[in-house]
Scaffold this motif. Structure first.
Motif, PDB file in Angstrom:
ATOM      1  N   GLY A  21      33.129  57.321 140.522  1.00  0.00           N
ATOM      2  CA  GLY A  21      32.195  56.373 141.163  1.00  0.00           C
ATOM      3  C   GLY A  21      30.635  56.776 140.512  1.00  0.00           C
ATOM      4  O   GLY A  21      29.816  55.923 140.466  1.00  0.00           O
ATOM      5  N   LEU A  22      30.336  57.928 140.358  1.00  0.00           N
ATOM      6  CA  LEU A  22      29.108  58.267 139.782  1.00  0.00           C
ATOM      7  C   LEU A  22      28.853  57.596 138.446  1.00  0.00           C
ATOM      8  O   LEU A  22      27.828  57.219 137.914  1.00  0.00           O
ATOM      9  N   GLU A  23      30.015  57.866 137.612  1.00  0.00           N
ATOM     10  CA  GLU A  23      29.750  57.602 136.250  1.00  0.00           C
ATOM     11  C   GLU A  23      30.098  56.010 136.144  1.00  0.00           C
ATOM     12  O   GLU A  23      29.750  55.527 134.752  1.00  0.00           O
ATOM     13  N   THR A  24      30.670  55.210 137.015  1.00  0.00           N
ATOM     14  CA  THR A  24      30.914  53.925 136.725  1.00  0.00           C
ATOM     15  C   THR A  24      30.330  53.364 137.634  1.00  0.00           C
ATOM     16  O   THR A  24      28.882  52.666 137.586  1.00  0.00           O
ATOM     17  N   SER A  25      30.910  52.727 138.957  1.00  0.00           N
ATOM     18  CA  SER A  25      29.967  51.990 139.979  1.00  0.00           C
ATOM     19  C   SER A  25      31.008  52.385 141.276  1.00  0.00           C
ATOM     20  O   SER A  25      32.142  52.718 141.219  1.00  0.00           O
ATOM     21  N   LEU A  26      30.247  52.259 142.538  1.00  0.00           N
ATOM     22  CA  LEU A  26      31.001  52.649 143.737  1.00  0.00           C
ATOM     23  C   LEU A  26      32.050  51.494 143.924  1.00  0.00           C
ATOM     24  O   LEU A  26      32.895  51.799 144.243  1.00  0.00           O
ATOM     25  N   ARG A  27      31.833  50.354 143.650  1.00  0.00           N
ATOM     26  CA  ARG A  27      32.561  49.324 143.731  1.00  0.00           C
ATOM     27  C   ARG A  27      34.067  49.501 143.037  1.00  0.00           C
ATOM     28  O   ARG A  27      35.016  49.382 143.532  1.00  0.00           O
ATOM     29  N   TYR A  28      33.726  49.853 141.791  1.00  0.00           N
ATOM     30  CA  TYR A  28      35.040  50.315 140.996  1.00  0.00           C
ATOM     31  C   TYR A  28      35.865  51.320 141.574  1.00  0.00           C
ATOM     32  O   TYR A  28      37.053  51.218 141.800  1.00  0.00           O
ATOM     33  N   ALA A  29      35.058  52.424 141.970  1.00  0.00           N
ATOM     34  CA  ALA A  29      35.893  53.504 142.580  1.00  0.00           C
ATOM     35  C   ALA A  29      36.433  53.176 144.123  1.00  0.00           C
ATOM     36  O   ALA A  29      37.710  53.726 144.173  1.00  0.00           O
ATOM     37  N   GLN A  31      37.787  50.268 144.807  1.00  0.00           N
ATOM     38  CA  GLN A  31      39.033  49.362 144.536  1.00  0.00           C
ATOM     39  C   GLN A  31      40.041  50.419 143.874  1.00  0.00           C
ATOM     40  O   GLN A  31      41.196  49.954 144.109  1.00  0.00           O
ATOM     41  N   LEU A  32      39.699  51.276 143.176  1.00  0.00           N
ATOM     42  CA  LEU A  32      40.933  52.483 142.697  1.00  0.00           C
ATOM     43  C   LEU A  32      41.492  53.002 143.831  1.00  0.00           C
ATOM     44  O   LEU A  32      42.789  53.297 144.036  1.00  0.00           O
ATOM     45  N   LEU A  61      40.336  48.645 134.008  1.00  0.00           N
ATOM     46  CA  LEU A  61      38.902  49.098 133.254  1.00  0.00           C
ATOM     47  C   LEU A  61      37.762  48.629 134.135  1.00  0.00           C
ATOM     48  O   LEU A  61      37.677  47.712 134.853  1.00  0.00           O
ATOM     49  N   ASP A  62      36.876  49.688 133.974  1.00  0.00           N
ATOM     50  CA  ASP A  62      35.557  49.399 134.623  1.00  0.00           C
ATOM     51  C   ASP A  62      34.772  48.536 133.618  1.00  0.00           C
ATOM     52  O   ASP A  62      35.025  48.079 132.565  1.00  0.00           O
ATOM     53  N   GLU A  63      33.448  48.177 133.870  1.00  0.00           N
ATOM     54  CA  GLU A  63      32.749  46.960 133.322  1.00  0.00           C
ATOM     55  C   GLU A  63      32.343  47.542 131.925  1.00  0.00           C
ATOM     56  O   GLU A  63      32.495  46.848 130.930  1.00  0.00           O
ATOM     57  N   SER A  64      32.155  48.908 131.818  1.00  0.00           N
ATOM     58  CA  SER A  64      31.607  49.680 130.693  1.00  0.00           C
ATOM     59  C   SER A  64      32.865  49.593 129.673  1.00  0.00           C
ATOM     60  O   SER A  64      32.805  48.855 128.465  1.00  0.00           O
ATOM     61  N   ARG A  65      34.189  50.043 129.972  1.00  0.00           N
ATOM     62  CA  ARG A  65      35.052  50.241 129.176  1.00  0.00           C
ATOM     63  C   ARG A  65      35.635  48.913 128.952  1.00  0.00           C
ATOM     64  O   ARG A  65      36.024  48.672 127.608  1.00  0.00           O
TER      65      ARG A  65
END
Length: 90
Positions: A21-29, A31-32, A61-65
């Motif tokens: 969550g810290l490295e990507t986004s809270l939303r992505y975390a 959803q996981l 994948l998160d947005e960055s990957r």
């Protein structure tokens, strides 16, 4: 979010999810959490573990990957071929 979805999670899994969550986004975390819960149920686990988080992280994948993947493989996608047509038309 885990409480709302009735998901039990190990402390180590919480730590991994927090880092994601810290490295990507809270939303992505968030959803996981749901996806990891489904993976844990499939393996008949009582709670979500680090292995479950790693599994869904590798699947979604998160947005960055996702952006990185698109850049690496842009030559293979159809829209790249369309752009190369003479006259600049699609």
């Amino acid at each position: 979010r885990c409480e709302e979805e009735d998901v039990e999670m190990t402390e180590d899994a919480y730590a991994v999810l927090t880092r994601i969550g810290l490295e990507t986004s809270l939303r992505y975390a968030m959803q996981l959490i749901t996806a990891a819960s489904l993976v844990a149920r499939k393996r008949k686990g009582a709670e979500v573990g680090v292995e479950d988080i790693k599994r869904v992280y590798s699947l979604f994948l998160d947005e960055s990957r996702s952006t990185q993947y698109m850049r690496e493989y842009q030559e293979a996608f159809l829209f790249n071929e369309l752009r190369e047509q003479p006259g600049g038309t699609w």
